[in-house]
Design an enzyme around this catalytic site. Structure first.
Site, PDB file in Angstrom:
ATOM      1  N   GLU A 259       0.751  -1.083   0.133  1.00 51.15           N
ATOM      2  CA  GLU A 259      -0.010   0.016  -0.102  1.00 51.15           C
ATOM      3  C   GLU A 259       0.914   1.168   0.158  1.00 51.15           C
ATOM      4  O   GLU A 259       1.904   1.414   0.495  1.00 51.15           O
ATOM      5  CB  GLU A 259      -0.954  -0.046   1.347  1.00 51.15           C
ATOM      6  CG  GLU A 259      -1.807  -1.067   1.308  1.00 51.15           C
ATOM      7  CD  GLU A 259      -2.386  -1.300   2.883  1.00 51.15           C
ATOM      8  OE1 GLU A 259      -3.623  -1.775   2.669  1.00 51.15           O
ATOM      9  OE2 GLU A 259      -1.527  -0.942   3.783  1.00 51.15           O
TER      10      GLU A 259
ATOM     11  N   ASP B 156      -7.840  -5.019   8.240  1.00 61.03           N
ATOM     12  CA  ASP B 156      -7.453  -3.560   7.847  1.00 61.03           C
ATOM     13  C   ASP B 156      -7.216  -3.986   6.382  1.00 61.03           C
ATOM     14  O   ASP B 156      -6.578  -2.981   5.803  1.00 61.03           O
ATOM     15  CB  ASP B 156      -6.313  -3.143   8.704  1.00 61.03           C
ATOM     16  CG  ASP B 156      -5.100  -3.888   8.587  1.00 61.03           C
ATOM     17  OD1 ASP B 156      -5.080  -5.357   7.841  1.00 61.03           O
ATOM     18  OD2 ASP B 156      -3.978  -3.696   8.786  1.00 61.03           O
TER      19      ASP B 156
HETATM   20  P1  NAD Z   1       2.158 -10.477  13.618  1.00 59.25           P
HETATM   21  O1  NAD Z   1       1.979 -11.427  12.374  1.00 59.25           O
HETATM   22  O2  NAD Z   1       3.487  -9.993  13.957  1.00 59.25           O
HETATM   23  O3  NAD Z   1       1.382 -11.018  14.742  1.00 59.25           O
HETATM   24  C1  NAD Z   1       0.109 -11.457  14.519  1.00 59.25           C
HETATM   25  C2  NAD Z   1      -0.365 -12.466  15.804  1.00 59.25           C
HETATM   26  O4  NAD Z   1      -1.757 -12.680  15.526  1.00 59.25           O
HETATM   27  C3  NAD Z   1       0.241 -13.682  15.607  1.00 59.25           C
HETATM   28  O5  NAD Z   1       1.120 -13.988  16.684  1.00 59.25           O
HETATM   29  C4  NAD Z   1      -0.573 -14.721  15.601  1.00 59.25           C
HETATM   30  O6  NAD Z   1      -0.290 -15.964  15.965  1.00 59.25           O
HETATM   31  C5  NAD Z   1      -1.889 -14.072  15.984  1.00 59.25           C
HETATM   32  N1  NAD Z   1      -3.027 -14.885  15.488  1.00 59.25           N
HETATM   33  C6  NAD Z   1      -3.416 -14.969  14.278  1.00 59.25           C
HETATM   34  N2  NAD Z   1      -4.675 -15.587  14.324  1.00 59.25           N
HETATM   35  C7  NAD Z   1      -4.949 -15.621  15.540  1.00 59.25           C
HETATM   36  C8  NAD Z   1      -6.186 -15.934  16.111  1.00 59.25           C
HETATM   37  N3  NAD Z   1      -7.182 -16.474  15.503  1.00 59.25           N
HETATM   38  N4  NAD Z   1      -6.542 -15.873  17.523  1.00 59.25           N
HETATM   39  C9  NAD Z   1      -5.235 -15.334  18.315  1.00 59.25           C
HETATM   40  N5  NAD Z   1      -4.177 -14.933  17.813  1.00 59.25           N
HETATM   41  C10 NAD Z   1      -4.237 -15.131  16.316  1.00 59.25           C
HETATM   42  O7  NAD Z   1       1.336  -9.177  13.204  1.00 59.25           O
HETATM   43  P2  NAD Z   1       1.572  -7.664  13.542  1.00 59.25           P
HETATM   44  O8  NAD Z   1       2.629  -6.880  13.061  1.00 59.25           O
HETATM   45  O9  NAD Z   1       1.399  -7.710  14.992  1.00 59.25           O
HETATM   46  O10 NAD Z   1       0.025  -7.092  13.024  1.00 59.25           O
HETATM   47  C11 NAD Z   1      -1.013  -7.574  13.407  1.00 59.25           C
HETATM   48  C12 NAD Z   1      -2.392  -6.997  12.438  1.00 59.25           C
HETATM   49  O11 NAD Z   1      -2.381  -5.474  12.791  1.00 59.25           O
HETATM   50  C13 NAD Z   1      -1.873  -7.108  11.307  1.00 59.25           C
HETATM   51  O12 NAD Z   1      -3.311  -7.809  10.695  1.00 59.25           O
HETATM   52  C14 NAD Z   1      -1.747  -5.840  10.717  1.00 59.25           C
HETATM   53  O13 NAD Z   1      -2.156  -5.905   9.378  1.00 59.25           O
HETATM   54  C15 NAD Z   1      -2.521  -5.166  11.519  1.00 59.25           C
HETATM   55  N6  NAD Z   1      -1.936  -3.601  11.584  1.00 59.25           N
HETATM   56  C16 NAD Z   1      -2.787  -2.926  11.716  1.00 59.25           C
HETATM   57  C17 NAD Z   1      -2.541  -1.434  11.946  1.00 59.25           C
HETATM   58  C18 NAD Z   1      -3.461  -0.184  11.863  1.00 59.25           C
HETATM   59  O14 NAD Z   1      -3.000   0.819  11.753  1.00 59.25           O
HETATM   60  N7  NAD Z   1      -4.848  -0.621  12.071  1.00 59.25           N
HETATM   61  C19 NAD Z   1      -1.029  -0.907  11.947  1.00 59.25           C
HETATM   62  C20 NAD Z   1      -0.330  -2.173  12.053  1.00 59.25           C
HETATM   63  C21 NAD Z   1      -0.573  -3.255  11.911  1.00 59.25           C
END
Ligand code: NAD
Length: 348
Positions: free
Chosen positions: A65, A236
């Site tokens: 993005e 997101d």
């Molecule tokens: P990451 O991959 O480091 O961590 C995600 C975690 O979620 C993993 O540890 C995984 O095991 C866990 N997980 C997956 N499915 C699950 C479930 N059903 N139940 C419980 N845990 C589960 O990712 P991250 O960098 O921490 O990002 C997390 C999310 O936040 C991503 O989807 C990312 O796109 C989003 N994000 C959003 C914003 C925003 O501004 N809204 C900003 C950054 C990241």
């Protein structure tokens, strides 16, 4: 012969190493509070910004993005991805970098890593919104999804709301152990839970930050009691959500920029005309956020360009007169601006 670039051709570049040094130099809590203040200030002048939904390039495995915005003085953008499958290969789910430019000349004034900075700004944004939407005196938060964003989320809620207890759950117990260990000795009681249901027990703020490229149900309707604030950051992009639709019908929903959130957020599950409130209006005081103790509030966070712009401004202002950047030879500077060809020839 190669000439040394002039000062106007050098752009401050903040590497990952320097970003980490900057954070430790200022202090993590202060950085989170500082970025939160910049975000709040920028949301208060929302109408001065040039706003556009981010431009996504979607594949089966993820999304890349570009997130641009401008306030008429500065222009900023971030490149960011989200590839949930990366974790399996030892790679980050989310990486990013960004740039701030001077609108007057169009010249870049900052180029920086934005993987650390995204975690900081996302956490600061969550805490700013929770300040306006969470129940009065909230002290317990649950974090479902204990990956890269999770500790930053807890630290920002502690710094800005005074959270004292954090309850953790992840489908991967190793992620919960990592998060628990990182948050130990930080002045909060940390509880590692075996289920999401257990994690939300007694929590007034529930943060979901899971990564899975599907319409997931991290929280089902029967798990959510009255009065809680849900900070949903993991849903997101199109086809990627975390909450059961029924929760959305019981909650008052707050969003960043509706044209982007309607496509990417939890509300992609709802009809186009389902009512939502823009958070900037809550921050300016034009609209009330939480109106009763029983109300369920939902910040349907997708991450908006203005938050990155605020974070870029914060970094630019804080690296001045510091050793935490390198001047980067990014721009040409021929003696005669029209003689770009001559500059190339002289570099032989
Ligand atoms: P990451 O991959 O480091 O961590 C995600 C975690 O979620 C993993 O540890 C995984 O095991 C866990 N997980 C997956 N499915 C699950 C479930 N059903 N139940 C419980 N845990 C589960 O990712 P991250 O960098 O921490 O990002 C997390 C999310 O936040 C991503 O989807 C990312 O796109 C989003 N994000 C959003 C914003 C925003 O501004 N809204 C900003 C950054 C990241």
């Amino acid at each position: 012969m190669t000439q040394s670039p002039s000062a106007s051709a050098l752009v401050p570049f903040v590497s990952v190493e320097n970003m980490m040094k900057l954070v430790h130099h200022i202090g993590l809590t202060q950085v989170l509070k500082g970025i939160a203040t910049y975000i709040e200030d920028d949301f208060k002048r929302w109408e001065t910004f040039d706003k556009t939904a981010r431009l996504g390039s979607y594949t089966d495995d993820g999304v890349m993005e570009l997130m641009p915005t401008s306030d008429g003085l500065d222009y900023g953008f971030k490149y960011v991805n989200c590839h949930p499958k990366n974790i399996k290969d030892g790679l980050q789910t989310v990486v990013g970098f960004g740039l701030l430019a001077n609108v007057d000349t169009g010249y870049p004034v900052l180029l920086t890593e934005m993987t650390m900075l995204t975690a900081l700004r996302t956490a600061a944004t969550s805490a700013v919104m929770a300040k306006y939407l969470a129940p009065e005196g909230a002290r317990v938060m649950a974090i479902i999804g204990n990956g890269a964003q999770s500790e930053f989320q807890a630290m920002a809620m502690q710094a800005i709301l005074g959270i004292t207890q954090v309850r953790l759950y992840d489908i991967d117990p190793a992620a919960t152990r990592k998060c628990g260990a990182n948050l130990a000795q930080r002045g909060m009681k940390i509880t590692q839970c075996a289920t999401a249901q257990d994690a939300i027990e007694g929590a007034q703020i529930i943060t979901t930050c899971t990564a899975d490229k599907q319409l997931a149900t991290i929280l089902s309707d029967n798990m959510i009691g009255s009065g809680v604030h849900i900070n949903a950051i993991g849903g997101d992009c199109p086809g990627k959500t975390e909450l059961a639709e029924a929760i959305l019908h019981r909650a008052d929903i707050f969003v960043e920029f509706p044209p982007q959130t309607r496509v990417e957020g939890e509300i992609q599950q709802l009809p186009e005309d389902h009512p939502v409130t823009e958070v900037w209006q809550v921050i300016t005081g034009a609209v009330q956020g939480r109106t009763s103790p029983e109300q369920i509030t939902l910040f349907d966070s997708v991450g908006f360009a203005i938050e990155d712009f605020s974070a870029l401004r914060y970094v630019r202002d804080n690296i001045k007169d510091s050793p935490f950047y390198q001047p980067m030879d990014l721009l040409v500077d021929p003696d005669d601006p029209r003689d770009l060809f001559g500059m190339l020839q002289r570099a032989k």
